[in-house]
Scaffold this motif. Structure first.
Motif, PDB file in Angstrom:
ATOM      1  N   GLU A 231      14.879   7.872  54.969  1.00  0.00           N
ATOM      2  CA  GLU A 231      13.688   8.741  54.509  1.00  0.00           C
ATOM      3  C   GLU A 231      13.152   9.670  55.401  1.00  0.00           C
ATOM      4  O   GLU A 231      13.142   9.361  56.449  1.00  0.00           O
ATOM      5  CB  GLU A 231      12.699   7.754  54.081  1.00  0.00           C
ATOM      6  N   PRO A 232      13.162  11.082  54.771  1.00  0.00           N
ATOM      7  CA  PRO A 232      12.480  11.959  55.883  1.00  0.00           C
ATOM      8  C   PRO A 232      11.433  11.385  56.422  1.00  0.00           C
ATOM      9  O   PRO A 232      10.326  11.108  55.891  1.00  0.00           O
ATOM     10  CB  PRO A 232      12.434  13.029  54.903  1.00  0.00           C
ATOM     11  N   LEU A 233      11.167  11.749  57.750  1.00  0.00           N
ATOM     12  CA  LEU A 233       9.974  11.695  58.544  1.00  0.00           C
ATOM     13  C   LEU A 233       8.982  12.853  58.530  1.00  0.00           C
ATOM     14  O   LEU A 233       7.925  12.597  59.042  1.00  0.00           O
ATOM     15  CB  LEU A 233      10.408  11.088  59.815  1.00  0.00           C
ATOM     16  N   GLU A 234       9.527  13.760  58.249  1.00  0.00           N
ATOM     17  CA  GLU A 234       8.779  15.117  58.689  1.00  0.00           C
ATOM     18  C   GLU A 234       8.471  15.649  57.274  1.00  0.00           C
ATOM     19  O   GLU A 234       9.215  15.595  56.421  1.00  0.00           O
ATOM     20  CB  GLU A 234       9.639  16.083  59.526  1.00  0.00           C
ATOM     21  N   SER A 235       7.330  16.680  57.229  1.00  0.00           N
ATOM     22  CA  SER A 235       7.195  17.369  56.082  1.00  0.00           C
ATOM     23  C   SER A 235       8.163  18.473  55.905  1.00  0.00           C
ATOM     24  O   SER A 235       8.387  18.771  54.997  1.00  0.00           O
ATOM     25  CB  SER A 235       5.619  17.880  56.097  1.00  0.00           C
ATOM     26  N   GLU A 236       8.571  19.255  57.144  1.00  0.00           N
ATOM     27  CA  GLU A 236       9.533  20.039  56.946  1.00  0.00           C
ATOM     28  C   GLU A 236      10.889  19.537  57.004  1.00  0.00           C
ATOM     29  O   GLU A 236      11.035  18.455  57.707  1.00  0.00           O
ATOM     30  CB  GLU A 236       9.474  20.963  58.661  1.00  0.00           C
ATOM     31  N   SER A 237      11.790  20.167  56.239  1.00  0.00           N
ATOM     32  CA  SER A 237      13.195  19.843  56.366  1.00  0.00           C
ATOM     33  C   SER A 237      13.725  19.798  57.907  1.00  0.00           C
ATOM     34  O   SER A 237      13.585  20.680  58.238  1.00  0.00           O
ATOM     35  CB  SER A 237      13.905  20.359  55.140  1.00  0.00           C
ATOM     36  N   ALA A 238      15.030  19.122  57.795  1.00  0.00           N
ATOM     37  CA  ALA A 238      15.479  19.336  58.866  1.00  0.00           C
ATOM     38  C   ALA A 238      16.244  20.697  59.106  1.00  0.00           C
ATOM     39  O   ALA A 238      16.241  21.355  60.278  1.00  0.00           O
ATOM     40  CB  ALA A 238      16.768  18.241  59.069  1.00  0.00           C
ATOM     41  N   VAL A 239      16.542  21.351  57.963  1.00  0.00           N
ATOM     42  CA  VAL A 239      17.036  22.828  58.097  1.00  0.00           C
ATOM     43  C   VAL A 239      16.013  23.733  58.603  1.00  0.00           C
ATOM     44  O   VAL A 239      16.156  24.508  59.578  1.00  0.00           O
ATOM     45  CB  VAL A 239      17.484  23.254  56.784  1.00  0.00           C
ATOM     46  N   GLU A 240      14.949  23.302  58.139  1.00  0.00           N
ATOM     47  CA  GLU A 240      13.656  24.382  58.712  1.00  0.00           C
ATOM     48  C   GLU A 240      13.299  24.071  60.165  1.00  0.00           C
ATOM     49  O   GLU A 240      13.043  25.083  60.997  1.00  0.00           O
ATOM     50  CB  GLU A 240      12.419  24.090  57.708  1.00  0.00           C
ATOM     51  N   LEU A 241      13.318  22.942  60.493  1.00  0.00           N
ATOM     52  CA  LEU A 241      13.236  22.611  62.052  1.00  0.00           C
ATOM     53  C   LEU A 241      14.262  23.165  62.997  1.00  0.00           C
ATOM     54  O   LEU A 241      13.810  23.946  63.903  1.00  0.00           O
ATOM     55  CB  LEU A 241      13.212  20.970  62.254  1.00  0.00           C
ATOM     56  N   VAL A 242      15.547  23.043  62.508  1.00  0.00           N
ATOM     57  CA  VAL A 242      16.695  23.647  63.266  1.00  0.00           C
ATOM     58  C   VAL A 242      16.495  25.237  63.401  1.00  0.00           C
ATOM     59  O   VAL A 242      16.544  26.011  64.269  1.00  0.00           O
ATOM     60  CB  VAL A 242      17.877  23.150  62.651  1.00  0.00           C
ATOM     61  N   GLN A 243      16.150  25.640  62.157  1.00  0.00           N
ATOM     62  CA  GLN A 243      15.746  27.377  61.977  1.00  0.00           C
ATOM     63  C   GLN A 243      14.729  27.793  62.932  1.00  0.00           C
ATOM     64  O   GLN A 243      14.886  28.804  63.846  1.00  0.00           O
ATOM     65  CB  GLN A 243      15.526  27.660  60.518  1.00  0.00           C
TER      66      GLN A 243
END
Length: 536
Positions: A231-243
């Motif tokens: 389950e995702p732990l962040e409100s932001e998606s992993a793609v947004e975090l990497v960007q």
């Protein structure tokens, strides 16, 4: 080798046949209970009868029994149903030998009462010693004590129905014994027993446990083709975090980064780690995370295959365009690290982000990071050398085996952290325990139910048990030596001493009833007596 005799699960016809027996014959079915059945005890009278047959069959003085050749049989133990006034639950017989000849037999009786309140577990040691002397005509007796205390038993996790099997206890032996239920002296010998189940949310290394579970899911996905995404732990998606991560690195490379952005871009601690100062001192994020490791901190929140592909596509594009020039640790063997090294020369090979490749790339960078995390912990605290850790971090085996070895290393970490936090162990105790755990895991598969043992001084854990009731306390009163040794044992325990025990008041044995008396602990009182019968 020994025989354990118990009652088989008979049908009604065989039960009627047993009741009609008059010749005392022993049927083979009594020695061979059904595999699916639990142990079923024999009536006490029947057990006594069988024990007599066993003794007579080996006694050369019993002339009316026609025996071609006397044979020394293995020891015999019979489960009894406690139906006699003394509540006998075991009868035992052990032949005494001189070479290949039998000279006598030692007979044992184990009786038990309870459960009863702790305050009722009174006995007089001097009376027990006197009874032993009279029964065995001994002038000198020796006493030896044994006590087991539970130092830490993990409770049920709040708001869940999951209970942990973790337990830390200490076994203490000493002699002589001064009185019944005495607290062991500090001069006693003590053995710490640690059985620890990973994954307690209250553990300081729970974040590392979650990361490890993700690695295991990725490794399983490579094998089966189906990955269980967390389950995702962040409100932001992993793609947004990497960007965002890449944008920060680009600004650094272009020289446009202001101090605030630099701190954000260079922030290497996990955004999802919720740890306080005391925990940081035990297991904190390293300050030398390279690009791939920082990337793992962003991508461990991915919740789908598509997200993995999206993140790696951004990375590949930035490397191909030369927008970033990230640094990585030497010695990394992951595919991403190889691509980064190639990007320095502008000669990146073409990698198709399809099939299992994206999952394998993510697994590799996570595996590399966790290996370095664990190595840093054990080396910084001088608990192990890099050479000693080589088995756990070797890249000469396949990825699945590498993950399993890291899983073993995590279990050792959990044990060290628990002993540090809960028992305040110092290096002098943590170091030998680390060696014991690692040696075991170099030779055995992961086993979180295994009890690791460490000899310690009682003073090290005295404060945890000095005002507590023991889980088990017993005194052995013995006289004689070698085969002539006889022993009387008096014991109290929170667990029933025989799995086949029953009670007229069965509710007394239920956990719920015992728990109602948590403030006044309930005990089983067991007495084991021995007598010797010489044949010559």
């Amino acid at each position: 080798m020994l025989y354990v005799l118990q009652k088989a699960q008979h049908n009604e016809d065989s039960d009627q046949m047993e009741e009609s027996e008059t010749d005392g014959a022993v049927y083979a079915s009594e020695l061979l209970p059904k595999e699916s059945s639990g142990p079923v005890a024999l009536p006490f009278r029947r057990a006594k009868q069988l024990m007599s047959f066993y003794a007579m069959a080996q006694n050369p003085n019993v002339t009316h029994v026609t025996i071609g050749e006397l044979v020394v049989l293995p020891p015999l133990w019979i489960r009894c149903d406690g139906s006699d006034p003394e509540h006998t639950y075991w009868l035992g017989a052990v032949p005494l030998k001189a070479g290949n000849k039998i000279t006598g037999i030692s007979l044992y009786t184990v009786t038990c009462d309870g459960p009863t309140a702790a305050k009722s577990c009174s006995a007089n040691l001097e009376e027990l010693k006197m009874e032993h002397k009279m029964r065995h005509h001994s002038s000198v007796v020796m006493t030896k004590g044994f006590a087991r205390y539970e130092l830490i038993r993990a409770a049920a996790v709040e708001d869940t129905m999951i209970e942990s099997e973790s337990n830390i206890s200490v076994d203490i032996t000493w002699d002589p014994v001064a009185k019944i239920l005495e607290t062991p002296p500090l001069t006693a010998a003590a053995m710490l027993n640690i059985s620890l189940e990973s994954g307690d949310p209250r553990s300081p290394v729970y974040q590392q446990y979650r990361e490890l579970q993700f690695l295991l899911a990725l490794a399983e996905g490579l094998k089966t083709g189906v990955t269980e995404w967390p389950e995702p732990l962040e409100s932001e998606s992993a793609v947004e975090l990497v960007q965002e991560f890449l944008t920060g690195l680009k600004k650094q490379l272009d020289g446009y980064c202001v101090s605030g952005d630099t701190n954000k871009a260079e922030k290497i601690k996990s955004d999802t780690a919720a740890v306080n100062g005391s925990i940081k001192s035990i297991f904190s994020e390293r300050e030398d995370l390279d690009f791939a490791e920082q990337l793992w901190c962003k991508m461990r929140s991915v919740s789908s295959y598509q997200e993995v592909v999206g993140c790696l596509t951004l990375i590949r594009k930035s490397l191909e365009l030369g927008e970033i020039q990230p640094w990585i640790h030497q010695g990394s063997s992951s595919l991403l690290s190889k691509l980064i090294q190639q990007s320095y020369r502008g000669e990146m090979e073409v990698v198709f982000l399809s099939g299992i490749t994206p999952v394998q790339m993510l697994l590799e960078i996570g595996l590399d990071k966790m290996k370095k995390d664990y190595v840093s912990f054990f080396i910084d605290r001088e608990l192990a050398t890099l050479t000693y850790l080589d088995y756990f971090i070797s890249t000469s085996v396949d990825l699945e085996e590498q993950v399993h070895r890291v899983q073993k290393l995590h279990h050792v970490l959990e044990i060290m952290v628990s002993c540090t936090v809960l028992l305040q162990f110092k290096h002098e105790n943590l170091f030998p325990l680390t060696q014991i755990c690692m040696k075991y895991y170099k030779e055995n598969p992961l086993n979180e139910k295994h009890a690791f043992q460490l000899p310690i001084r009682p003073a090290l854990v005295e404060k945890y048990y000095q005002n507590d009731h023991p889980e088990l306390w017993k005194v052995d009163i013995s006289s004689g030596r070698g085969q002539k040794e006889v022993r009387t044992t008096w014991q109290v325990s929170t667990d029933r001493p025989a799995e086949h025990m029953t009670s007229n008041n069965t509710s007394l044995y239920s956990d719920s009833t015992v728990n109602e008396f948590a403030e006044e602990r309930m005990y089983f009182i067991t007495v084991a007596k021995c007598s010797q019968v010489p044949f010559t």
